[in-house]
Write a protein that holds these residues in place. Structure first.
Motif, PDB file in Angstrom:
ATOM      1  N   THR A 200       0.849  -1.195   0.000  1.00  0.00           N
ATOM      2  CA  THR A 200       0.000   0.000   0.000  1.00  0.00           C
ATOM      3  C   THR A 200       0.885   1.246   0.000  1.00  0.00           C
ATOM      4  O   THR A 200       2.041   1.205   0.405  1.00  0.00           O
ATOM      5  CB  THR A 200      -0.938   0.050   1.222  1.00  0.00           C
ATOM      6  OG1 THR A 200      -0.173   0.328   2.399  1.00  0.00           O
ATOM      7  CG2 THR A 200      -1.709  -1.255   1.386  1.00  0.00           C
ATOM      8  N   GLY A 201       0.306   2.361  -0.465  1.00  0.00           N
ATOM      9  CA  GLY A 201       1.073   3.603  -0.490  1.00  0.00           C
ATOM     10  C   GLY A 201       2.191   3.581  -1.513  1.00  0.00           C
ATOM     11  O   GLY A 201       3.240   4.208  -1.315  1.00  0.00           O
ATOM     12  N   SER A 202       1.974   2.893  -2.625  1.00  0.00           N
ATOM     13  CA  SER A 202       3.074   2.704  -3.587  1.00  0.00           C
ATOM     14  C   SER A 202       3.482   4.001  -4.283  1.00  0.00           C
ATOM     15  O   SER A 202       4.586   4.085  -4.831  1.00  0.00           O
ATOM     16  CB  SER A 202       2.709   1.643  -4.631  1.00  0.00           C
ATOM     17  OG  SER A 202       1.633   2.064  -5.442  1.00  0.00           O
TER      18      SER A 202
ATOM     19  N   ILE B 198       2.503  -5.274   2.893  1.00  0.00           N
ATOM     20  CA  ILE B 198       3.312  -4.212   3.500  1.00  0.00           C
ATOM     21  C   ILE B 198       2.472  -2.947   3.468  1.00  0.00           C
ATOM     22  O   ILE B 198       2.203  -2.390   2.401  1.00  0.00           O
ATOM     23  CB  ILE B 198       4.640  -3.984   2.741  1.00  0.00           C
ATOM     24  CG1 ILE B 198       5.462  -5.269   2.669  1.00  0.00           C
ATOM     25  CG2 ILE B 198       5.448  -2.876   3.421  1.00  0.00           C
ATOM     26  CD1 ILE B 198       6.769  -5.130   1.898  1.00  0.00           C
ATOM     27  N   HIS B 199       2.055  -2.513   4.649  1.00  0.00           N
ATOM     28  CA  HIS B 199       1.148  -1.362   4.734  1.00  0.00           C
ATOM     29  C   HIS B 199       1.975  -0.094   4.958  1.00  0.00           C
ATOM     30  O   HIS B 199       2.255   0.299   6.091  1.00  0.00           O
ATOM     31  CB  HIS B 199       0.137  -1.579   5.849  1.00  0.00           C
ATOM     32  CG  HIS B 199      -0.856  -0.474   5.998  1.00  0.00           C
ATOM     33  ND1 HIS B 199      -1.210   0.372   4.964  1.00  0.00           N
ATOM     34  CD2 HIS B 199      -1.574  -0.054   7.091  1.00  0.00           C
ATOM     35  CE1 HIS B 199      -2.098   1.260   5.399  1.00  0.00           C
ATOM     36  NE2 HIS B 199      -2.330   1.020   6.686  1.00  0.00           N
ATOM     37  N   ALA B 200       2.363   0.535   3.840  1.00  0.00           N
ATOM     38  CA  ALA B 200       3.156   1.767   3.880  1.00  0.00           C
ATOM     39  C   ALA B 200       2.311   3.003   3.601  1.00  0.00           C
ATOM     40  O   ALA B 200       2.814   4.126   3.670  1.00  0.00           O
ATOM     41  CB  ALA B 200       4.308   1.680   2.874  1.00  0.00           C
ATOM     42  N   GLY B 201       1.049   2.810   3.262  1.00  0.00           N
ATOM     43  CA  GLY B 201       0.165   3.939   2.985  1.00  0.00           C
ATOM     44  C   GLY B 201      -0.261   4.621   4.272  1.00  0.00           C
ATOM     45  O   GLY B 201      -0.654   3.957   5.229  1.00  0.00           O
ATOM     46  N   ALA B 202      -0.191   5.940   4.317  1.00  0.00           N
ATOM     47  CA  ALA B 202      -0.559   6.666   5.545  1.00  0.00           C
ATOM     48  C   ALA B 202      -0.665   8.150   5.262  1.00  0.00           C
ATOM     49  O   ALA B 202      -0.169   8.648   4.258  1.00  0.00           O
ATOM     50  CB  ALA B 202       0.488   6.433   6.644  1.00  0.00           C
TER      51      ALA B 202
END
Length: 299
Positions: free
Chosen positions: A7-9, A71-75
């Protein structure tokens, strides 16, 4: 082959995770972001547009793609924006994390959540993974709430906290302290730079590699992934100016109180990274090495 949903690519870390993992044959990458794909790299992975605030869309995406790892990098990461728009911050940083975790539990996926040094109050940094959280702003509070949700998951999980990530983004609108100093000093502009906040700045390539090591090992628990050098923004700015032979007399050293910002900042965070070094083989570059790499990458 490991199927990894990121996420958050379109963000800085997301960009480097997509580039790193899609370049290796061991991974099948599904990149997700809100709206169109804004990465220069357009092949070697699948892109899916998703609004993380849409529960049905999030869970539908996970069910359809069946990832082994998320991988939850979205924020929402700008502290002042979070302070001004608390409902939006909570939705993106907390509620969306719950949706993703529920989808991950159904898929049986390993879950890696990206968090921040702003979970700490900055009174006694640098911090280890065992230190008590105590955020001083809403962004930090939202990340603490999301971490608690992750820790209650019924699947294997990891939390990677990081500090002041810098690097060259595909999106030219995204600046970092290096490009900010370079651009302003080249234009002979005076800069006020804070000298009473301390961080361990993190090169984005090092952070992406640390995340890769977590998912490769399926390493569970909390990990601190940052650089080693404890620096103030003024220290960083001076290193940039000296490396580029720019005029350091244009700097004015100031306290954080000189700036009126909606969100309070913790004074001294930074991380002790012994656990990541020991368990993951994490080996971040120095700020000087990172600075050289960033300058080489600039157009």
């Amino acid at each position: 082959m490991m199927k990894v949903l990121i996420t958050g690519s379109n963000g800085l870390l997301g960009q480097y995770l997509v580039e790193l993992l899609s370049s290796l044959p061991a991974y099948e990458v599904i990149a997700t972001g809100r709206g169109a794909n804004r990465l220069r790299l357009q092949k070697g992975y699948q892109y899916e547009s998703v609004n993380l605030a849409d529960e049905a869309a999030v869970k539908g995406l996970i069910e359809r793609t069946a990832p082994d790892v998320i991988i939850h990098a979205g924020a929402m990461t700008q502290a002042d924006d979070c302070e001004r728009s608390k409902d939006a911050c909570w939705m993106v940083n907390v509620t969306a994390t719950r949706y993703l975790l529920q989808g991950a539990e159904k898929a049986g996926a390993f879950f890696l959540f990206l968090s921040t040094d702003f979970v700490f109050d900055g009174l006694s940094g640098p911090y280890t993974e065992e230190d008590a959280v105590n955020p001083v702003n809403y962004y930090g509070a939202s990340k603490v709430a999301a971490e608690r949700i992750v820790k209650q998951a019924k699947i294997p999980w990891a939390i990677a906290r990081t500090v002041l990530v810098y690097g060259v983004a595909d999106d030219p609108r995204r600046s970092n302290i290096i490009t900010w100093v370079k651009s302003n000093l080249e234009q002979k502009k005076k800069l006020k730079v804070v000298n009473d906040q301390w961080r361990t700045p993190t090169l984005v390539q090092d952070l992406a590699e640390g995340c890769k090591r977590i998912i490769d090992k399926k390493a569970e628990g909390v990990f601190h992934l940052s650089g080693k050098d404890m620096l103030t923004p003024y220290d960083m700015a001076m290193q940039v100016a000296n490396y580029l032979n720019l005029d350091t007399k244009l700097f004015e050293k100031v306290d954080a109180s000189s700036f009126r910002q909606p969100a309070q900042r913790p004074a001294k965070t930074g991380f002790v990274i012994d656990k990541a070094e020991r368990e993951l083989g994490f080996a971040p570059r120095s700020f000087e090495e990172g600075l050289k790499l960033v300058i080489e990458q600039l157009p």
